[in-house]
Design a protein around this motif. Sequence first.
Motif, PDB file in Angstrom:
ATOM      1  N   VAL A  64     -37.085   9.711 -43.100  1.00 57.00           N
ATOM      2  CA  VAL A  64     -37.069   8.954 -44.349  1.00 57.00           C
ATOM      3  C   VAL A  64     -38.294   8.044 -44.396  1.00 57.00           C
ATOM      4  O   VAL A  64     -38.602   7.339 -43.446  1.00 57.00           O
ATOM      5  N   ARG A  65     -39.031   8.122 -45.507  1.00 54.97           N
ATOM      6  CA  ARG A  65     -40.152   7.201 -45.734  1.00 54.97           C
ATOM      7  C   ARG A  65     -39.664   6.089 -46.661  1.00 54.97           C
ATOM      8  O   ARG A  65     -39.438   6.314 -47.857  1.00 54.97           O
ATOM      9  N   ARG A  84     -27.309  10.107 -47.354  1.00 52.17           N
ATOM     10  CA  ARG A  84     -27.358  11.461 -47.926  1.00 52.17           C
ATOM     11  C   ARG A  84     -28.392  12.328 -47.208  1.00 52.17           C
ATOM     12  O   ARG A  84     -28.157  13.518 -46.982  1.00 52.17           O
ATOM     13  N   LEU A  85     -29.540  11.742 -46.862  1.00 52.19           N
ATOM     14  CA  LEU A  85     -30.568  12.507 -46.162  1.00 52.19           C
ATOM     15  C   LEU A  85     -30.075  12.949 -44.790  1.00 52.19           C
ATOM     16  O   LEU A  85     -30.296  14.095 -44.380  1.00 52.19           O
ATOM     17  N   LEU A  86     -29.415  12.061 -44.062  1.00 53.61           N
ATOM     18  CA  LEU A  86     -28.897  12.404 -42.735  1.00 53.61           C
ATOM     19  C   LEU A  86     -27.984  13.622 -42.806  1.00 53.61           C
ATOM     20  O   LEU A  86     -28.044  14.507 -41.945  1.00 53.61           O
ATOM     21  N   LEU A  87     -27.138  13.680 -43.818  1.00 44.34           N
ATOM     22  CA  LEU A  87     -26.150  14.754 -43.927  1.00 44.34           C
ATOM     23  C   LEU A  87     -26.686  15.986 -44.664  1.00 44.34           C
ATOM     24  O   LEU A  87     -25.972  16.961 -44.832  1.00 44.34           O
ATOM     25  N   SER A  88     -27.949  15.931 -45.082  1.00 46.32           N
ATOM     26  CA  SER A  88     -28.553  17.069 -45.783  1.00 46.32           C
ATOM     27  C   SER A  88     -29.085  18.088 -44.775  1.00 46.32           C
ATOM     28  O   SER A  88     -29.021  17.884 -43.564  1.00 46.32           O
ATOM     29  N   ASP A  89     -29.657  19.163 -45.285  1.00 48.55           N
ATOM     30  CA  ASP A  89     -30.251  20.198 -44.433  1.00 48.55           C
ATOM     31  C   ASP A  89     -31.780  20.176 -44.510  1.00 48.55           C
ATOM     32  O   ASP A  89     -32.429  21.173 -44.185  1.00 48.55           O
ATOM     33  N   TYR A  90     -32.359  19.060 -44.917  1.00 50.06           N
ATOM     34  CA  TYR A  90     -33.798  19.003 -45.182  1.00 50.06           C
ATOM     35  C   TYR A  90     -34.519  18.256 -44.064  1.00 50.06           C
ATOM     36  O   TYR A  90     -34.214  17.096 -43.782  1.00 50.06           O
ATOM     37  N   ALA A  91     -35.497  18.915 -43.429  1.00 54.05           N
ATOM     38  CA  ALA A  91     -36.153  18.342 -42.247  1.00 54.05           C
ATOM     39  C   ALA A  91     -37.509  17.702 -42.535  1.00 54.05           C
ATOM     40  O   ALA A  91     -38.046  16.997 -41.679  1.00 54.05           O
ATOM     41  N   GLN A  92     -38.076  17.935 -43.704  1.00 49.68           N
ATOM     42  CA  GLN A  92     -39.376  17.338 -44.032  1.00 49.68           C
ATOM     43  C   GLN A  92     -39.190  15.885 -44.521  1.00 49.68           C
ATOM     44  O   GLN A  92     -38.090  15.498 -44.901  1.00 49.68           O
ATOM     45  N   PRO A  93     -40.262  15.088 -44.515  1.00 47.65           N
ATOM     46  CA  PRO A  93     -40.126  13.691 -44.960  1.00 47.65           C
ATOM     47  C   PRO A  93     -39.670  13.577 -46.411  1.00 47.65           C
ATOM     48  O   PRO A  93     -40.024  14.405 -47.260  1.00 47.65           O
ATOM     49  N   VAL A  94     -38.879  12.531 -46.671  1.00 45.92           N
ATOM     50  CA  VAL A  94     -38.395  12.247 -48.027  1.00 45.92           C
ATOM     51  C   VAL A  94     -38.631  10.767 -48.336  1.00 45.92           C
ATOM     52  O   VAL A  94     -38.229   9.890 -47.563  1.00 45.92           O
TER      53      VAL A  94
END
Length: 324
Positions: free
Chosen positions: A171-172, A226-236
């Motif tokens: 997370v940024r 939400r990011l932690l529980l997502s499937d997205y590995a790139q920065p957000v």
Amino acid sequence: MKRVLITGGAGFLGSHLCDRFIKEGFHVIAMDNLITGDLKNIEHLFKLPNFEFYHHDVSKFIHVPGELDYILHFASPASPIDYLKIPIQTLKVGSLGIHNCLGLARVKNARVLIASTSEVYGDPLVHPQTEEYWGNVNPVGPRGVYDEAKRFQEAMTMAYHTYHGVETRIVRIFNTYGPRMRLNDGRVLPAFIGQALRGEDLTMFGDGSQTRAFCYVDDLVEGIYRLLLSDYAQPVNIGNPDEITIKEFGEEIIKLTGTSQKLISLPLPTDDPKQRKPDITKAKAILGWEPKVSRAEGLKITYEYFKSLSQDDLHRLAHHKEFK
């Protein structure tokens, strides 16, 4: 019951994350060496059976007995006053600290979320800042110890993800505010609120034309969860894109406090970013997230929180720790 380790758990953001994960039914282990964190931020959790606190420096080997499902790495000085005083510790927590957290995650088969920052974009030449922008950072300037620690942290995290298959999230974080901030830490919002509470004039740097975008802490925590529980590995990017100049923001604080302070100008610090605004297209599309709390509402809650504190607590939040 799922178990989560939150490094920097006694800090401003870390303590709010501890609250959120307790509320979600997790067993929370907070870890902090208290170099900038404060036990007062989490003392209300000590009586709970599903909360533990480890007084430990993540730059040294980490041992946590039992299973771990998630690790959130939020240990780091985050204010200019702190990281200019303790530059080596700042670099170590972003290098040795993340290495230890990722090693622990690999052993425990845990998912790691790391707190990166909008400072990886430096003084940006692209506006608003998208995750694809690589940044404009001075590695040897006074802010380089923080900026480069976070950039290295992202690189190490992606290396563990690609080489070892560790589940990672990045997370940024853009400018965030709310209760439990440390006042007068060199960042504009806590500095303004601290000055307003003491009836002092508000000090801006330069002519105040530089911009920032402020996100209320509850919105940020929701995005991180939400990011932690997502499937997205790139920065957000997680932040509020409601951009405002420092001068306009100071005028808002003066209006909020209802006092007769005025804005005074000081010289611009070295490498001070001229503009800052997150592009949150990815957060909206991937996480279904966007900020809900307006700046007017968030500032009112934050100001009321600080007004309700005792003089001792205000002094503690405004006091700069002495570092060895």
